[in-house]
Design a protein around this motif. Structure first.
Motif, PDB file in Angstrom:
ATOM      1  N   THR A  54       5.150  57.531  -2.491  1.00 58.49           N
ATOM      2  CA  THR A  54       4.843  58.811  -3.135  1.00 58.49           C
ATOM      3  C   THR A  54       5.778  59.912  -2.650  1.00 58.49           C
ATOM      4  N   HIS A  55       6.364  59.748  -1.453  1.00 56.55           N
ATOM      5  CA  HIS A  55       7.324  60.728  -0.935  1.00 56.55           C
ATOM      6  C   HIS A  55       7.863  60.248   0.402  1.00 56.55           C
ATOM      7  N   MET A  56       8.833  60.989   0.922  1.00 56.19           N
ATOM      8  CA  MET A  56       9.346  60.733   2.265  1.00 56.19           C
ATOM      9  C   MET A  56       8.278  61.168   3.265  1.00 56.19           C
ATOM     10  N   HIS A  57       7.721  60.196   3.991  1.00 51.25           N
ATOM     11  CA  HIS A  57       6.612  60.489   4.895  1.00 51.25           C
ATOM     12  C   HIS A  57       7.100  60.979   6.251  1.00 51.25           C
ATOM     13  N   ALA A  58       6.276  61.807   6.871  1.00 48.43           N
ATOM     14  CA  ALA A  58       6.613  62.337   8.188  1.00 48.43           C
ATOM     15  C   ALA A  58       5.634  61.854   9.251  1.00 48.43           C
ATOM     16  N   GLY A  97      -0.523  61.003  -3.708  1.00 47.53           N
ATOM     17  CA  GLY A  97       0.307  61.217  -2.519  1.00 47.53           C
ATOM     18  C   GLY A  97      -0.250  62.341  -1.664  1.00 47.53           C
ATOM     19  N   ASP A  98       0.647  63.212  -1.181  1.00 47.71           N
ATOM     20  CA  ASP A  98       0.197  64.393  -0.436  1.00 47.71           C
ATOM     21  C   ASP A  98       0.272  65.640  -1.295  1.00 47.71           C
ATOM     22  N   THR A  99       0.349  65.462  -2.609  1.00 52.23           N
ATOM     23  CA  THR A  99       0.360  66.618  -3.506  1.00 52.23           C
ATOM     24  C   THR A  99      -1.053  67.180  -3.618  1.00 52.23           C
ATOM     25  N   ALA A 137      -3.014  60.198  -0.549  1.00 51.47           N
ATOM     26  CA  ALA A 137      -2.327  59.453   0.512  1.00 51.47           C
ATOM     27  C   ALA A 137      -3.005  59.630   1.866  1.00 51.47           C
ATOM     28  N   HIS A 138      -3.823  60.674   1.977  1.00 44.89           N
ATOM     29  CA  HIS A 138      -4.501  60.940   3.251  1.00 44.89           C
ATOM     30  C   HIS A 138      -5.906  61.420   2.996  1.00 44.89           C
ATOM     31  N   ASP A 139      -6.767  61.129   3.967  1.00 44.17           N
ATOM     32  CA  ASP A 139      -8.013  61.875   4.068  1.00 44.17           C
ATOM     33  C   ASP A 139      -8.429  61.817   5.519  1.00 44.17           C
ATOM     34  N   GLY A 156       6.740  69.916  -3.905  1.00 40.05           N
ATOM     35  CA  GLY A 156       5.941  70.946  -3.232  1.00 40.05           C
ATOM     36  C   GLY A 156       5.709  70.573  -1.790  1.00 40.05           C
ATOM     37  N   HIS A 157       4.984  69.478  -1.554  1.00 40.95           N
ATOM     38  CA  HIS A 157       4.835  68.961  -0.190  1.00 40.95           C
ATOM     39  C   HIS A 157       6.214  68.558   0.329  1.00 40.95           C
ATOM     40  N   THR A 158       6.958  67.838  -0.501  1.00 40.51           N
ATOM     41  CA  THR A 158       8.376  67.529  -0.273  1.00 40.51           C
ATOM     42  C   THR A 158       9.072  67.648  -1.627  1.00 40.51           C
TER      43      THR A 158
END
Ligand SMILES: [Fe+2]
Length: 345
Positions: free
Chosen positions: A54-58, A127-129, A168-170, A110-112
């Motif tokens: 979903t994106h480049m994760h950190a 994702g983290d959007t 992607a998170h909770d 937005g997040h990335t």
């Protein structure tokens, strides 16, 4: 035909298994769990068609070359992904097929800058959007709260109410939500204007842990932890940026800067090409080449990569090594090409 969605990690960082018939896809796999994924796929006799990020994760290590090879499937990411380990770059509106079911790609920066959401017939992987009752932070380099507000309110909230939201998170043990309930109840967005949202995101004051830079740098470079020398995230954020027009003007001046391209050799000569006169020093070779690069202490140096992320890490490493006149090409070769600038292959 619809895609079945199951969560695999049962932890804060979620990985999803998508299936349709005997075809499968993994979304946001975590490197340490690759053997578990392989076991699940084998036990269910599933063929892994592709891996989606979903994106480049950190916050976790993504697949490296060995893990990708172990899974035996191509990795798909946003066209703006800084990673060199992407087999197919996705753009807004692309439609993927999994066992006869369609998965629609939404670009939701937005997040990335490389954030994607994946829409199936009945669900969306956000994702983290968009998180359950929240949204992903927008204070990492490249983050953009306004763009995130637009993506959530005009793209995601335009999906049918019953669409199931898989984030992607909770951090509270929740699994899924729906677009209808997020549109009504998500306190980040409900009743808030775009400007109010930008102000809210700027006021969060979330800690900026140094270990994030390690995960980012490993994920951005595709190398192993031991191979990369790490820059502090504050140094990366402080690196001054130049637009393609700025760089072109400096190249045409009597004292042009040294262009240092930190991508992989196959990227240097690949589809994006490189800027004429660039010196190729892949990020994992930078540490070894520092003694030679010290000869450029009196020159301006512009670091270049695919999307401007790896080069920001490289620039911070150069500054730490005592080279002070270092700038980053903002947006990397993608931005250079979007600005219709010349390249060589
Ligand atoms: Fe993230």
């Amino acid at each position: 035909m619809d895609v079945a969605i199951a969560e695999l990690n049962a932890s804060n960082c979620k990985t999803y298994l998508l299936t349709c018939g005997s075809e499968a896809a993994l979304v946001d796999p975590v490197r340490e769990r690759v053997e578990t994924y392989r076991a699940v796929l084998a036990q269910r006799r599933l063929h892994l068609a592709f891996v989606l990020e979903t994106h480049m994760h950190a916050d976790h290590l993504m697949l490296n070359r060995a893990a990708r090879d172990a899974l035996g499937a191509p990795v798909y990411m946003h066209d703006k992904s800084p990673s060199p380990l992407v087999d197919r770059h996705l753009a807004d509106g692309d439609v993927l097929t999994l066992g006869g079911a369609a998965i629609r790609v939404l670009s939701t920066p937005g997040h990335t800058p490389d954030s994607l959401c994946f829409v199936t017939e009945s669900a969306v992987l956000t994702g983290d959007t968009l998180l359950i009752g929240g949204s992903g932070r927008t204070d990492f380099p490249g983050g953009d709260a306004g763009a995130q507000f637009d993506a959530v309110t005009t793209r995601l909230f335009a999906l049918p109410d019953a669409t199931v939201v898989w984030p992607a998170h909770d951090y509270a043990g929740r699994t899924s939500s729906t677009i209808g309930s997020e549109r009504a109840d998500n306190r980040r967005f409900a009743g808030r204007t775009r400007d109010e949202y930008i102000a809210l995101m700027a006021s969060l004051g979330l800690p900026f842990p140094e270990k994030i830079q390690i995960a980012l740098q490993v994920n951005q470079s595709g190398f192993e932890e031991a191979e990369v020398s790490f820059a502090a995230v504050s140094d990366v954020a402080a690196l001054p940026q130049l637009t393609p027009a700025d760089v072109a003007a400096r190249l045409a001046s009597p004292h042009p800067p040294v262009l240092l391209d930190v991508r992989e050799p196959e990227e240097f000569t690949g589809e994006l090409g490189h800027i004429r006169g660039s010196l190729l020093v892949p990020l994992d070779a930078l540490e070894h080449r520092l003694p030679k690069l010290a000869g450029y202490v009196d020159r301006d140096i512009v670091v270049v990569c695919r999307a401007g992320a790896r080069s920001a890490s490289a620039g911070a490493i150069l500054r730490r090594a005592g080279l002070q006149r270092v700038w980053n090409l903002q947006g990397g070769m993608l931005e250079w090409l979007a600005d219709h600038r010349a390249v060589e292959h």
